[in-house]
Design a protein around this motif. Structure first.
Motif: not given
Length: 202
Positions: A103-126
Motif C-alpha cells: 500500500g501507501l508508504h509515508a516518509y519524512k525526507m530531509i534534503l540538504p541545502g544547495r551547494t552549487a550555484p542556482e540554475g540548470g535542470r534537476l535530474e529527473q526520473k520516472v
C-alpha cells in the motif's frame, strides 16, 4: 534460528520484496548487483516460486535497509508505536513513518541545502506510482516534466511518477518534506491546494 523456524511466517514475502523494490525505483538487475543474487532467483522469489531462505533474505534486508522481521512479516508484538530507522540515500535522509510494506508508504525526507550555484535542470526520473509531497519547512524545488516549481512551507503537490520528476532544496538551507508514495499508483483522497504558481502534473 533455522530456515524451518521461519517457514510459518514466509507467506507473502514475495509481494513484500516486490513492493520494496518498486518503492525504491530499483530494477531486478540493480538489486542483483547490490546483493549478488541472480536476477532469475530474485524474480522467482518475488513471484513465490522460490522458497525464501536466510541466505537470501539477509542480503535483501540489508539492500532494502529494513529489519529482517519486517521483511518476512513477523507477527506484530501488539505495540502500536512505530520506531523509525532513518537511512541516507544520495545525501538525503529518509525517516519511514509507516510500518507495512504494502500500500501507501509515508516518509519524512530531509534534503540538504544547495551547494552549487542556482540554475540548470534537476535530474529527473520516472517509475511506476503516485506521489504526494508536503513541505514542512524550507523551500522545495520540484521539476515535473517541463515545469520548474518552488514550493514553500505549507504547500503540497501530487503527481504521477511516470512523469519525469526530480526535487531538491531551492536554497542553501535544508528542506523537510513529508512524502506519501503509492507503488501501485494510489491517489490521495484529499486533493491538495497549493499557491497560485503551483501546477499539478497528472
Amino acid at each position: 534460528m533455522s530456515d524451518d523456524d521461519f517457514t510459518h511466517v514466509l507467506t507473502g514475502v514475495g509481494p513484500r520484496l516486490r513492493a520494496l523494490r518498486q518503492a525504491r525505483g530499483a530494477t531486478l538487475s540493480q538489486l542483483s548487483e547490490n546483493t549478488g543474487i541472480s536476477v532469475s532467483t530474485l524474480s522467482r522469489l518475488e513471484s513465490g516460486l522460490r522458497k525464501p531462505t536466510l541466505e537470501l533474505l539477509l542480503p535483501l534486508a540489508r539492500a532494502h535497509q529494513v529489519p529482517l522481521d519486517e521483511l518476512v512479516g513477523a507477527p506484530p508484538t501488539g505495540d502500536p508505536r512505530i520506531h523509525p530507522r532513518p537511512f541516507t540515500r544520495s545525501g538525503r535522509v529518509f525517516v519511514p513513518l509507516t510500518r507495512h510494506l504494502g500500500g501507501l508508504h509515508a516518509y519524512k525526507m530531509i534534503l540538504p541545502g544547495r551547494t552549487a550555484p542556482e540554475g540548470g535542470r534537476l535530474e529527473q526520473k520516472v517509475h511506476e506510482g503516485y506521489d504526494w509531497v508536503y513541505v514542512l519547512s524550507g523551500r522545495l524545488r520540484l521539476a515535473l516534466g517541463e515545469h520548474d516549481l518552488i514550493l514553500t512551507a505549507g504547500e503540497a503537490a501530487e503527481f504521477d511518477t511516470r512523469v519525469p520528476h526530480g526535487f531538491a532544496s531551492a536554497g542553501d538551507q535544508p528542506v523537510e518534506v513529508l512524502s506519501i508514495f503509492g507503488a501501485q499508483g494510489e491517489r490521495m483522497h484529499v486533493r491538495a491546494r497549493t499557491g497560485g504558481s503551483s501546477q499539478e502534473g497528472g
